[in-house]
Design a protein around this motif. Sequence first.
Motif, mmCIF file in Angstrom:
data_model
loop_
_atom_site.group_PDB
_atom_site.id
_atom_site.type_symbol
_atom_site.label_atom_id
_atom_site.label_comp_id
_atom_site.label_asym_id
_atom_site.label_seq_id
_atom_site.Cartn_x
_atom_site.Cartn_y
_atom_site.Cartn_z
ATOM 1 N N VAL A 64 31.752 -0.856 40.498
ATOM 2 C CA VAL A 64 30.956 0.293 40.080
ATOM 3 C C VAL A 64 30.915 1.320 41.201
ATOM 4 N N ASN A 65 31.133 2.564 40.845
ATOM 5 C CA ASN A 65 30.932 3.679 41.751
ATOM 6 C C ASN A 65 29.703 4.419 41.235
ATOM 7 N N PRO A 66 28.560 4.281 41.927
ATOM 8 C CA PRO A 66 27.329 4.868 41.416
ATOM 9 C C PRO A 66 27.223 6.386 41.615
ATOM 10 N N GLU A 67 28.102 6.965 42.442
ATOM 11 C CA GLU A 67 28.001 8.398 42.724
ATOM 12 C C GLU A 67 29.381 9.049 42.719
ATOM 13 N N TYR A 68 29.843 9.410 41.528
ATOM 14 C CA TYR A 68 31.095 10.146 41.410
ATOM 15 C C TYR A 68 30.721 11.560 40.974
ATOM 16 N N TYR A 69 31.069 12.548 41.811
ATOM 17 C CA TYR A 69 30.642 13.921 41.571
ATOM 18 C C TYR A 69 31.763 14.749 40.954
ATOM 19 N N VAL A 70 31.394 15.546 39.974
ATOM 20 C CA VAL A 70 32.333 16.426 39.287
ATOM 21 C C VAL A 70 31.748 17.834 39.273
ATOM 22 N N LEU A 71 32.572 18.814 39.661
ATOM 23 C CA LEU A 71 32.193 20.219 39.560
ATOM 24 C C LEU A 71 32.769 20.750 38.253
ATOM 25 N N GLU A 72 31.903 21.285 37.411
ATOM 26 C CA GLU A 72 32.337 21.811 36.123
ATOM 27 C C GLU A 72 32.479 23.327 36.212
ATOM 28 N N TYR A 73 33.640 23.815 35.770
ATOM 29 C CA TYR A 73 33.921 25.243 35.753
ATOM 30 C C TYR A 73 34.562 25.592 34.414
ATOM 31 N N PRO A 74 34.459 26.855 34.001
ATOM 32 C CA PRO A 74 35.275 27.272 32.854
ATOM 33 C C PRO A 74 36.737 27.335 33.284
ATOM 34 N N ASP A 75 37.640 27.357 32.313
ATOM 35 C CA ASP A 75 39.053 27.520 32.639
ATOM 36 C C ASP A 75 39.300 28.915 33.190
ATOM 37 N N TRP A 76 40.350 29.038 34.018
ATOM 38 C CA TRP A 76 40.686 30.281 34.687
ATOM 39 C C TRP A 76 42.085 30.729 34.287
ATOM 40 N N VAL A 77 42.379 31.993 34.603
ATOM 41 C CA VAL A 77 43.727 32.546 34.464
ATOM 42 C C VAL A 77 44.093 33.277 35.744
ATOM 43 N N ASN A 78 45.384 33.366 36.012
ATOM 44 C CA ASN A 78 45.880 34.301 37.024
ATOM 45 C C ASN A 78 47.205 34.874 36.531
ATOM 46 N N VAL A 79 47.585 36.020 37.123
ATOM 47 C CA VAL A 79 48.732 36.757 36.602
ATOM 48 C C VAL A 79 49.634 37.215 37.739
ATOM 49 N N ILE A 80 50.902 36.815 37.665
ATOM 50 C CA ILE A 80 51.936 37.428 38.491
ATOM 51 C C ILE A 80 52.401 38.632 37.684
ATOM 52 N N ALA A 81 51.931 39.815 38.081
ATOM 53 C CA ALA A 81 52.264 41.040 37.353
ATOM 54 C C ALA A 81 53.292 41.831 38.149
ATOM 55 N N ILE A 82 54.395 42.188 37.484
ATOM 56 C CA ILE A 82 55.499 42.890 38.139
ATOM 57 C C ILE A 82 55.793 44.171 37.362
ATOM 58 N N THR A 83 55.849 45.284 38.079
ATOM 59 C CA THR A 83 56.130 46.573 37.457
ATOM 60 C C THR A 83 57.611 46.702 37.111
ATOM 61 N N ASN A 84 57.941 47.728 36.371
ATOM 62 C CA ASN A 84 59.353 48.006 36.056
ATOM 63 C C ASN A 84 60.176 48.230 37.315
ATOM 64 N N GLU A 85 59.520 48.691 38.384
ATOM 65 C CA GLU A 85 60.210 48.933 39.660
ATOM 66 C C GLU A 85 60.366 47.661 40.483
ATOM 67 N N GLY A 86 59.827 46.544 39.987
ATOM 68 C CA GLY A 86 59.933 45.278 40.703
ATOM 69 C C GLY A 86 58.833 45.045 41.723
ATOM 70 N N ASP A 87 57.780 45.862 41.695
ATOM 71 C CA ASP A 87 56.647 45.690 42.609
ATOM 72 C C ASP A 87 55.646 44.701 42.025
ATOM 73 N N PHE A 88 55.032 43.916 42.894
ATOM 74 C CA PHE A 88 54.038 42.931 42.492
ATOM 75 C C PHE A 88 52.650 43.546 42.597
ATOM 76 N N VAL A 89 51.884 43.456 41.527
ATOM 77 C CA VAL A 89 50.531 44.003 41.482
ATOM 78 C C VAL A 89 49.589 42.966 42.087
ATOM 79 N N MET A 90 48.874 43.382 43.129
ATOM 80 C CA MET A 90 47.989 42.479 43.855
ATOM 81 C C MET A 90 46.593 43.091 43.939
ATOM 82 N N VAL A 91 45.613 42.245 44.286
ATOM 83 C CA VAL A 91 44.263 42.725 44.547
ATOM 84 C C VAL A 91 43.820 42.212 45.907
ATOM 85 N N ARG A 92 42.864 42.915 46.476
ATOM 86 C CA ARG A 92 42.285 42.509 47.757
ATOM 87 C C ARG A 92 40.776 42.541 47.573
ATOM 88 N N GLN A 93 40.128 41.398 47.941
ATOM 89 C CA GLN A 93 38.677 41.338 47.823
ATOM 90 C C GLN A 93 38.096 40.350 48.816
#
Length: 191
Positions: free
Chosen positions: A39-68
Amino acid sequence: MAEIDKDAAFPEILSSEYIIRRPWLTARRDSLRYAGGKVNPEYYVLEYPDWVNVIAITNEGDFVMVRQYRHGLGQTATELCAGVIEPGEEPLHAAQRELEEETGYTGGSWSLQCVISANPSTTNNLTYCFLATGVCKTTSQHLDDTEELSCFTLKRGQLMELMMSGGIKQSLMLAPLWRYFYLENTAGPHV
């Protein structure tokens, strides 16, 4: 590749209780009994909603990025556009919505690249990683009240240099980027 024992018994959940339930942090403590009786009396789980991420590339071949700013590391981070899948929302729609909201880029051809987990041992959600090629800047950013981020583009070489130098820390973004560049190298651009 190692075979997964599909007949292996899942542990029995003896009890489960929430320690904290907040919009951005939900932690659960389970007590588990394994097939052998331990028995493991203390197994911890962090619950999150599902996520998405996007590799976005313009017609010119540039990668769209964010900084935060990312408070966990106390650093400003360069990242892919990413966000939460809202309840009832399809992953593709969430990815397209997040790209438009965070960057103002829309359109293009979209494909699901991979579905990954930050840590299947302690988190219950998945991240859907999309590739969007041929995106165009069509609108301004539409950020949430708590979002402060800037959008910019990088050339392929600049992005590779940033990845190689440790300039991108987010593993859920590095994994699909490395996959993209691997496939681009073996199968050609815009795979």
